[in-house]
Write a protein that holds these residues in place. Structure first.
Motif, PDB file in Angstrom:
ATOM      1  N   GLY A  26      98.282  64.500  35.723  1.00 38.09           N
ATOM      2  CA  GLY A  26      97.196  65.376  35.261  1.00 38.09           C
ATOM      3  C   GLY A  26      95.922  64.845  35.782  1.00 38.09           C
ATOM      4  O   GLY A  26      94.802  65.325  35.218  1.00 38.09           O
ATOM      5  N   LEU A  27      95.681  64.140  36.484  1.00 42.32           N
ATOM      6  CA  LEU A  27      94.560  63.442  36.961  1.00 42.32           C
ATOM      7  C   LEU A  27      94.703  63.167  38.682  1.00 42.32           C
ATOM      8  O   LEU A  27      95.807  62.982  38.985  1.00 42.32           O
ATOM      9  N   THR A  28      93.674  63.028  39.437  1.00 36.85           N
ATOM     10  CA  THR A  28      93.576  62.595  40.837  1.00 36.85           C
ATOM     11  C   THR A  28      93.647  61.222  40.602  1.00 36.85           C
ATOM     12  O   THR A  28      92.365  60.441  40.691  1.00 36.85           O
ATOM     13  N   PHE A  29      94.920  60.517  40.796  1.00 37.85           N
ATOM     14  CA  PHE A  29      94.990  59.076  40.548  1.00 37.85           C
ATOM     15  C   PHE A  29      94.135  58.305  41.363  1.00 37.85           C
ATOM     16  O   PHE A  29      93.634  57.405  40.733  1.00 37.85           O
ATOM     17  N   SER A  30      93.977  58.382  42.565  1.00 35.59           N
ATOM     18  CA  SER A  30      93.259  57.459  43.482  1.00 35.59           C
ATOM     19  C   SER A  30      91.678  57.689  43.223  1.00 35.59           C
ATOM     20  O   SER A  30      91.086  56.501  43.799  1.00 35.59           O
ATOM     21  N   ARG A  31      91.325  58.494  42.379  1.00 34.51           N
ATOM     22  CA  ARG A  31      89.826  58.325  42.047  1.00 34.51           C
ATOM     23  C   ARG A  31      89.503  57.535  40.813  1.00 34.51           C
ATOM     24  O   ARG A  31      88.299  57.403  40.488  1.00 34.51           O
ATOM     25  N   TYR A  32      90.497  56.909  40.185  1.00 33.45           N
ATOM     26  CA  TYR A  32      90.146  56.172  38.899  1.00 33.45           C
ATOM     27  C   TYR A  32      90.482  54.797  39.191  1.00 33.45           C
ATOM     28  O   TYR A  32      91.353  54.418  39.923  1.00 33.45           O
ATOM     29  N   VAL A  33      89.468  53.834  38.627  1.00 38.62           N
ATOM     30  CA  VAL A  33      89.816  52.504  38.431  1.00 38.62           C
ATOM     31  C   VAL A  33      91.040  52.309  37.523  1.00 38.62           C
ATOM     32  O   VAL A  33      90.709  53.022  36.183  1.00 38.62           O
ATOM     33  N   TYR A 101      83.786  57.192  36.554  1.00 36.64           N
ATOM     34  CA  TYR A 101      82.589  57.386  36.385  1.00 36.64           C
ATOM     35  C   TYR A 101      82.094  58.793  36.983  1.00 36.64           C
ATOM     36  O   TYR A 101      82.292  58.827  38.139  1.00 36.64           O
ATOM     37  N   VAL A 102      81.529  59.641  36.214  1.00 36.19           N
ATOM     38  CA  VAL A 102      81.203  60.959  36.810  1.00 36.19           C
ATOM     39  C   VAL A 102      79.446  60.938  36.920  1.00 36.19           C
ATOM     40  O   VAL A 102      78.903  60.770  35.473  1.00 36.19           O
ATOM     41  N   GLN A 103      78.662  61.154  37.745  1.00 35.94           N
ATOM     42  CA  GLN A 103      77.281  61.289  37.882  1.00 35.94           C
ATOM     43  C   GLN A 103      76.713  62.438  36.728  1.00 35.94           C
ATOM     44  O   GLN A 103      77.342  63.505  36.676  1.00 35.94           O
ATOM     45  N   ASN A 104      75.934  61.983  35.994  1.00 34.22           N
ATOM     46  CA  ASN A 104      75.265  62.703  34.827  1.00 34.22           C
ATOM     47  C   ASN A 104      76.271  63.368  33.677  1.00 34.22           C
ATOM     48  O   ASN A 104      75.769  64.218  33.161  1.00 34.22           O
ATOM     49  N   LYS A 105      77.612  62.513  33.597  1.00 35.66           N
ATOM     50  CA  LYS A 105      78.445  63.029  32.588  1.00 35.66           C
ATOM     51  C   LYS A 105      79.050  61.600  31.910  1.00 35.66           C
ATOM     52  O   LYS A 105      78.986  60.715  32.695  1.00 35.66           O
TER      53      LYS A 105
END
Length: 121
Positions: A26-33, A101-105
């Motif tokens: 349910g997530l784009t795994f490679s984008r997460y620490v 981490y998402v910019q401004n969110k």
């Protein structure tokens, strides 16, 4: 819906090894620490190890350095924790965490349900 599912916990004797897995969906795994935490009875949750999205960076708690190895396979959406030379003080529930981490969110922060590791003779 994001799901993190840990597996591989169990009861082992001191000095033995275990390999934990965390399967993500349910997530784009490679984008997460990705991180492993643990919580022993009546103690606060502590960070055990972390790995960056591309596996270029890892970090470990001093208590597990030289014994634990964190890794990930982005093709399988899975993170691992190889635990060697286990000690009774490693006994805890181990949790998988995904953080981005998402910019401004607010950061996107997900947790698994935990897997019990018990080290005892």
């Amino acid at each position: 819906q994001v799901q993190l599912v840990e597996s591989g916990g169990g009861l082992v004797q001191p000095g033995e090894s275990l390999r934990l897995s965390c399967s993500a969906s349910g997530l784009t795994f490679s984008r997460y620490v990705m991180r492993w935490y643990r919580q022993a009875t009546e103690k606060p949750r502590e960070l055990v190890a972390a790995i960056s999205g591309g596996s270029t960076s890892t970090t470990y708690a001093d208590s597990v350095k030289g014994r634990f190895i964190i890794s990930r396979d982005n093709a399988k959406n899975t993170m691992y924790l190889q635990m060697n030379s286990l000690k009774p003080e490693d006994t805890a529930v181990y949790y998988c965490n995904a953080l981005m981490y998402v910019q401004n969110k607010p950061p996107e922060d997900y947790w698994g349900q935990g897997t019990q590791v018990t080290v005892s003779s």
